[in-house]
Design an enzyme around this catalytic site. Structure first.
Site, PDB file in Angstrom:
ATOM      1  N   LEU A 492     -12.828  50.202 -17.454  1.00 59.74           N
ATOM      2  CA  LEU A 492     -13.832  51.522 -18.643  1.00 59.74           C
ATOM      3  C   LEU A 492     -15.058  51.456 -18.036  1.00 59.74           C
ATOM      4  CD1 LEU A 492     -13.689  49.812 -22.213  1.00 59.74           C
ATOM      5  CD2 LEU A 492     -12.378  51.655 -20.987  1.00 59.74           C
ATOM      6  N   CYS A 493     -15.126  53.191 -17.248  1.00 61.35           N
ATOM      7  CA  CYS A 493     -16.229  54.226 -17.315  1.00 61.35           C
ATOM      8  C   CYS A 493     -17.032  55.247 -17.441  1.00 61.35           C
ATOM      9  CB  CYS A 493     -15.816  53.868 -15.954  1.00 61.35           C
ATOM     10  SG  CYS A 493     -15.194  55.476 -14.914  1.00 61.35           S
ATOM     11  N   ALA A 494     -16.912  55.576 -17.039  1.00 65.63           N
ATOM     12  CA  ALA A 494     -17.781  56.781 -18.080  1.00 65.63           C
ATOM     13  C   ALA A 494     -16.852  58.162 -17.951  1.00 65.63           C
ATOM     14  CB  ALA A 494     -19.707  57.476 -17.149  1.00 65.63           C
ATOM     15  N   TYR A 524     -14.893  55.589 -21.263  1.00 66.80           N
ATOM     16  CA  TYR A 524     -15.625  54.243 -22.042  1.00 66.80           C
ATOM     17  C   TYR A 524     -15.294  55.846 -23.638  1.00 66.80           C
ATOM     18  CZ  TYR A 524     -18.179  51.651 -25.693  1.00 66.80           C
ATOM     19  OH  TYR A 524     -18.511  50.931 -26.521  1.00 66.80           O
TER      20      TYR A 524
END
Length: 587
Positions: A492-494, A524
């Site tokens: 998960l990242c931005a 995310y």
């Protein structure tokens, strides 16, 4: 400066992690495919106009059906997805045997939003506020309905049927009271509100917020928004996650208004449209870092910065700028504080000058943020002639702003690398470094760059076991684990950018070596239901503020949560073996 940043950082992290702010952000992210999909129809219908071709009215009207019944109902969908996101947060704190039904909440939120938003006409109803102009109202509904449900479910105020009744039927009756309460409360509110104001809630909100919409298009307003995003990111808190929920309704409404202006044949004038954040303020990523990777490759003398440039140039081209942010690093690095904050403000001011003073059409289409910003600016403005001048001007101005700070930092690193290389060479010549001690040998006559490269690469290729055989055995042991065990990893990242790079690195290695490892990537807040089917979740460092919220979810499903530091995460995205070992060692 670092001490001052560390003092204020926790407060901003807490705000970004607030469940209501997160629900608004995640609810909107869930509807991004609708916006992108609908924009395709608009571009097919109107982009040919830039070359003098116009579809017949019948064709244009047919194409607009795809837009009107997707983007034209955006707020209705956002009400449901926002409610779903907040429901997921509330369910984390409820017993597994007594959960809020997310489907029922989505239905209730959309019913109540329709009640508040539709305006009766003599010949039918006005659906205007089911689209982008109703977004603020949609957020309000999407946050309140789950709170109503939570009250009734948590306190067991529901219709209870005998245990012999099938579960699906029992659930329908369990949802009856909270659904009825939600609809009744908003129905009464809508009736009373219209009696008091003479209009519906979303229209009233637009009227009240009109000064805010106007202010956001001013030079000062645009600079505040651009500077705020960069400032929060500089502190290590993902800037758009704080700023976007507050300004997204304005950007979407302005984008729709711009398109209406274009259809009417007048100047497209609203500067703060949706892609203005992606392509102008965040030209190549937050901080307007598009040019940084190229400057590192062609102008850096430091071995470290050249290596970072080579690794970052492709992601940076597509606005995935975490390799630059964490690799240089730019964030939390006082040398780059001024250009990191100032550059986005200058960029958006130049864009406003081109739109307001020179008469260039503003952004009227929405395109994915991963399209290279120079291309995105031209396409999103409908191939406005002046956009072909704006793009090279932005590139040149950004180089000029960053250049003196870059040169200073580059000189500093060169001096450090020369000192380090000299020290390593002296120790090697004196025979003070035994074989296998954790530092690779430096060849005689090695240059500063090669010496530094060897010294810096050694820790990642040689462990502290004292022998190369131990490294080989550890690697074989790690691979054998994935041959014997099926492992699912979620990264998960931005925005799904760097997480996609890491997931692809793991999947590529898994396929080559026939391992039972499967990795997937998400932004995310997107498809968070996937977590329950995972063995491990890797959280990118830019979303560190969400660690507490995510920990509750992973604990609920018994999933391993692993966090990463900036340079560590970037190293993992570039080294499949390291990423594989990272997963194995953390399981």
């Amino acid at each position: 400066m670092n001490k001052a940043f560390e003092k204020v950082k926790p407060a901003f992290q807490a705000f970004a992690a607030n469940k209501y702010v997160s629900a608004v952000r995640d609810g909107f992210i869930a509807c991004m495919p609708i916006i992108i999909f609908s924009s395709i129809f608009m571009m097919i219908a109107y982009v040919p106009n830039a070359w003098g071709f116009h579809w017949p009215d019948a064709v244009t009207n047919t194409l607009l059906i795809g837009y009107n019944y997707s983007m034209g109902l955006l707020a209705l969908f956002v009400a449901g997805t926002t409610a779903k996101s907040l429901t997921d947060s509330e369910n984390v704190n409820l017993p597994k045997t007594n959960q809020i039904n997310p489907i029922a909440v989505i239905i209730a939120a959309e019913i109540t939003f329709i009640i508040l938003s539709i305006m009766p006409l003599k010949t039918g109803v006005d659906l205007t506020y089911l689209g982008s102009q109703g977004l603020v109202c949609a957020y309000i509904v999407g946050l309140i309905v789950p709170m109503i449900y939570n009250f009734f479910i948590k306190n067991n105020i529901t219709v209870k049927l005998p245990p012999q009744v099938p579960g699906n039927i029992a659930q329908s009756f369990k949802d009856l009271i909270p659904l009825g309460a939600s609809v009744t409360i908003f129905w009464l509110f809508g009736v009373l509100f219209k009696m008091a104001t003479g209009t519906v809630l979303p229209r009233w909100i637009i009227q009240v917020l009109s000064p805010v919409f106007t202010a956001s298009d001013s030079y000062i307003g645009l600079c505040i928004i651009a500077g705020a995003m960069a400032f929060f990111w500089f502190l290590g808190v993902q800037g758009p996650s704080i700023v976007s929920p507050a300004v997204m309704p304005i950007m979407i409404a302005n984008t729709a208004a711009n398109l209406a202006q274009y259809q009417a044949g007048v100047h497209v004038s609203h500067v703060f449209a949706q892609n203005a954040m992606d392509y102008i303020m965040n030209f190549g990523g937050t901080g307007s870092t598009f040019i940084i990777a190229y400057v590192l490759i062609f102008a850096a003398k430091s071995a470290q910065l050249k290596a970072i440039g080579k690794a970052a140039v492709i992601p940076a081209t597509f606005s995935v700028n975490e390799p630059v942010l964490f690799g240089v690093p730019l964030i939390m690095n006082p040398i780059f504080f001024i250009p990191f904050i100032i550059t986005p403000m200058v960029n958006i001011s130049l864009f406003k000058f081109f739109v307001t003073t020179l008469g260039m059409n503003s952004i009227m289409y929405y395109l994915p943020w991963t399209i290279p910003a120079p291309i995105g600016i031209i396409a999103a403005t409908g191939f406005a002639p002046l956009s072909f001048l704006l793009v090279p001007l932005l590139l040149a101005v950004d180089v000029v702003i960053f250049w003196p700070f870059f040169r200073q930092y580059d000189k500093q690193l060169v001096a450090e690398e020369q000192a380090k290389a000299a020290e390593v060479a002296a120790q090697n010549a004196a025979g003070s470094i035994p074989a296998g001690a954790g530092v690779a040998a430096v060849p005689a006559g090695a240059t500063t760059e090669s010496a530094v490269a060897v010294a810096e690469s050694a820790p990642s290729t040689v462990t502290n076991t004292g022998s190369t055989a131990a490294v080989t055995n550890k690697t074989l042991k790690g691979e054998q684990y994935f041959k014997d065990n099926e492992v699912n990893v979620l990264v998960l990242c931005a925005g799904g950018g760097t997480s996609g790079i890491l997931a692809n690195a793991l999947n590529k290695l898994s396929k080559e070596r026939e391992l039972k490892l499967s990795a997937t990537a998400r932004a995310y807040g997107q498809d968070m239901d996937l977590i329950q089917d995972m063995d491990m979740v890797i959280l990118a460092p830019q979303m560190d503020s969400m660690k507490g919220n995510l920990q509750k979810i992973t604990d609920k499903y018994g999933v391993k949560l692993v966090t990463t530091t900036g340079r560590q995460y970037i190293a993992l995205t570039n080294d499949g073996d390291m990423a594989l070992d990272f997963v194995e060692s953390n399981l």
